[in-house]
Design an enzyme around this catalytic site. Structure first.
Site, PDB file in Angstrom:
ATOM      1  N   GLU A 358       0.497  -5.547  -2.593  1.00 23.84           N
ATOM      2  CA  GLU A 358      -0.245  -4.485  -1.924  1.00 23.84           C
ATOM      3  C   GLU A 358      -1.599  -5.002  -1.450  1.00 23.84           C
ATOM      4  O   GLU A 358      -2.160  -4.484  -0.477  1.00 23.84           O
ATOM      5  CB  GLU A 358      -0.436  -3.279  -2.854  1.00 23.84           C
ATOM      6  CG  GLU A 358      -0.958  -2.045  -2.123  1.00 23.84           C
ATOM      7  CD  GLU A 358      -0.814  -0.762  -2.916  1.00 23.84           C
ATOM      8  OE1 GLU A 358       0.156  -0.023  -2.668  1.00 23.84           O
ATOM      9  OE2 GLU A 358      -1.671  -0.513  -3.797  1.00 23.84           O
ATOM     10  N   HIS A 389      19.382 -14.179 -18.215  1.00 22.01           N
ATOM     11  CA  HIS A 389      20.740 -13.660 -18.077  1.00 22.01           C
ATOM     12  C   HIS A 389      20.907 -12.861 -16.792  1.00 22.01           C
ATOM     13  O   HIS A 389      21.931 -12.184 -16.615  1.00 22.01           O
ATOM     14  CB  HIS A 389      21.088 -12.790 -19.283  1.00 22.01           C
ATOM     15  CG  HIS A 389      21.088 -13.560 -20.581  1.00 22.01           C
ATOM     16  ND1 HIS A 389      22.179 -14.265 -21.027  1.00 22.01           N
ATOM     17  CD2 HIS A 389      20.106 -13.750 -21.502  1.00 22.01           C
ATOM     18  CE1 HIS A 389      21.895 -14.847 -22.188  1.00 22.01           C
ATOM     19  NE2 HIS A 389      20.632 -14.552 -22.494  1.00 22.01           N
ATOM     20  N   LYS A 513       4.451   7.703   4.455  1.00 25.33           N
ATOM     21  CA  LYS A 513       4.183   8.963   3.760  1.00 25.33           C
ATOM     22  C   LYS A 513       3.927  10.097   4.756  1.00 25.33           C
ATOM     23  O   LYS A 513       4.315  11.243   4.526  1.00 25.33           O
ATOM     24  CB  LYS A 513       2.999   8.791   2.808  1.00 25.33           C
ATOM     25  CG  LYS A 513       3.291   7.842   1.642  1.00 25.33           C
ATOM     26  CD  LYS A 513       2.242   7.915   0.566  1.00 25.33           C
ATOM     27  CE  LYS A 513       0.944   7.299   0.964  1.00 25.33           C
ATOM     28  NZ  LYS A 513      -0.027   7.225  -0.158  1.00 25.33           N
TER      29      LYS A 513
END
Length: 547
Positions: A358, A389, A513
């Site tokens: 960001e 894993h 947004k």
């Protein structure tokens, strides 16, 4: 016409030096230099920074620091710590470092006593924390508060969540049982699950939002408020007893219903992802006590001082940042993995993802011109043993180059405290340490670390030459964690200077947004015709609206 910064003298020298190292394998570099670790590691307090497994030689540091000098890093550092408005697009200073100043360190900017402002809020925070932890804060029906829910998103969630979980061993017992929870998702799923197991009589909510206008946070806050009103009735004192607010917008907190004496402040010169050190860190203080929170601040402040004062050849943030420049811009590696080998640090990769991407995920420089060089790499990661894993297969035998930061405490379960009661836990930490060191060794050396590798089939061979750094902490404490986080904050700043970008704004997240507001109206049947949007979105909306 825009001239690329890569044409400058220092950049060209660094690029030329990079060509001289191209093709040299890390196994070769270690084989030819028995003192490589001694030359390529540095110490600061509780942190050992080993960068001997990076694809560099000692002279590389000189070229990198020449570039830092040419790009004006010293001047930019001075501007940062002088409180100048280096966040140029928002005309703001970036003074998160001031949040961890000791009280005797006078700091005035534009005639304002910054140290006084900060410590007034710390004192207010201390009183609230003491009252809650002592069991003296009661709900509207007289019950002692036993559960605190932090409602925030982004920097108002990731930092407090990460540190609270990381410092589980540092939690001090409170007079009253106190559990700290977090809710951030706008779909309400986290909050819904939490509320199902909480009592409205003994639950306190912290509404954390710098602007107090973030829709994710306010929606969750409204749901919490309705839950309390539904369960307890709209009684007098409900908001006073069950809500605290942390924001730079005091008027909006008051308008929402949070009384002034339940409000804590932060300031425009604190970016959201840098706000952990402010009252946004209230959940941390509630969990580990104010003494522990102040130790967190002390560790960060000491790293600030190291960054400001240490010669660059010994300066951890400068070296960490410039080595990242080397990997991104000279070696062309565009992925970076954060790999903590301690389950308490499971949220650290998420925190650093936001801090780095960001901040430095930009393609326009400070002058508004598009850059023609790579900036922030993709940052990702997981707790090392789990990651082994999941994606270590790609790190060891895939086609992508990835740089890695291994982060691990040397000591976990101290003998006097744990050995007699739980020797198996000591053995487990030793296992984690062994895996951390072994994985970084194999990533660097490849087949050179495997006896008889030449006889193995291709699918069992290891190419190695994957650069990594190891940050070895003495222990994971509030002090060492504070220093570690500040180290990465300053690393991000160093890299932003070299790339000539503003790390303190985040315009890239805003437009989506805004478009979402129009899309919400369409979902609720109040918006324009679906033909006004693109074909894909229209098709998806049509499917949603059909039910």
């Amino acid at each position: 016409m825009h001239t690329s910064k890569l044409q400058s003298e220092a950049w060209q020298a660094l690029l030329s030096h990079g060509e001289s190292l191209r093709g040299k394998h890390l196994a070769e570099l270690f084989a030819h230099d028995a003192q490589r670790f001694q030359r390529l590691h540095r110490l600061f307090g509780p942190i050992l920074f080993d960068f001997s497994k990076q694809s560099i030689e000692e002279p590389t540091l000189g070229y990198l620091l020449d570039l830092a000098r040419e790009q004006g890093l010293a001047k930019c550092m001075d501007a940062l710590f002088a409180g100048e408005r280096i966040n140029s697009s928002e005309n703001r200073a970036a003074m998160h470092w001031a949040l961890r100043l000791p009280p005797e360190r006078v700091c005035e900017v534009d005639g304002e006593d910054i140290t006084g402002l900060v410590h007034a809020q710390l004192l207010r925070m201390d009183k609230i924390v003491t009252k809650i932890r002592a069991g003296q804060w009661r709900g509207a029906t007289g019950e002692v508060i036993t559960d605190v829910v932090n409602i925030g998103v982004g920097g108002s969630d990731l930092g407090p969540l990460m540190v609270t979980q990381a410092l589980t061993d540092s939690r001090l017992p409170a007079a009253a049982e106190l559990n700290v929870h977090f809710a951030s998702t706008m779909d309400g799923s986290q909050l819904s699950q939490l509320l199902g197991g909480l009592s409205p009589h003994s639950t306190l909510f912290i509404i954390s939002s710098k602007s107090f206008s973030t829709i994710d946070t306010l929606t969750n806050a409204a749901t919490a408020r309705h839950w309390l009103e539904r369960e307890l009735g709209e009684r007098v004192g409900l908001l006073n007893c069950h809500f605290l607010g942390v924001s730079s917008a005091a008027g909006k907190m008051t308008e929402w219903g949070i009384p002034e004496y339940n409000q804590m402040r932060l300031w425009d010169w604190v970016g959201g992802r840098y706000s952990l050190w402010s009252a946004i860190g209230l959940p941390v203080a509630l969990s580990i006590g104010m003494h522990g929170f102040r130790e967190l601040l002390r560790g960060a402040h000491d790293m600030d001082e190291h960054f400001r004062e240490a010669p660059w050849e010994q300066n951890l943030p400068v070296l960490l940042g410039m080595i990242g420049i080397w990997n991104t811009n000279i070696l062309g590696i565009n992925a970076h993995a954060i790999l903590p080998y301690d389950g308490r640090l499971k949220e650290l990769p998420n925190y650093f993802e936001q801090l780095e991407m960001e901040s430095n995920g930009k393609s326009v420089n400070r002058s508004g011109e598009p850059v023609d060089y790579a900036t922030c790499p993709i940052v990702w990661g997981n707790v090392g043993p789990n990651a082994q894993h999941a994606f270590y297969q790609l790190l060891h035998q895939g086609t992508e180059a990835v740089t890695c930061d291994f982060i691990v405490p040397a000591r976990r379960y101290l003998e006097a405290q744990h050995d007699e009661a739980a020797p198996e836990l000591v053995a487990q930490h030793e296992l984690a340490l062994a895996n951390c060191l072994a994985q970084s060794r194999l990533l660097a050396l490849g087949d050179a670390a495997v006896e008889g590798a030449e006889a193995l089939p291709p699918n069992k061979r290891y190419r190695g030459n994957q650069p990594s750094s190891t940050l070895l902490l003495n222990e994971l404490t509030p002090y060492s964690l504070g220093a570690l986080i500040a180290l990465y904050e300053h690393k991000v700043f160093v890299q932003s200077v070299i790339w000539d970008i503003n790390p303190f704004d985040q315009w890239g997240v805003e437009m989506g947004k805004k478009i979402a507001v129009d899309t919400l109206e369409q979902i609720r049947g109040q918006g324009a015709d679906l033909a006004s949007t693109d074909g894909s979105t229209a098709g998806l909306l049509e499917r949603i609206l059909r039910g």
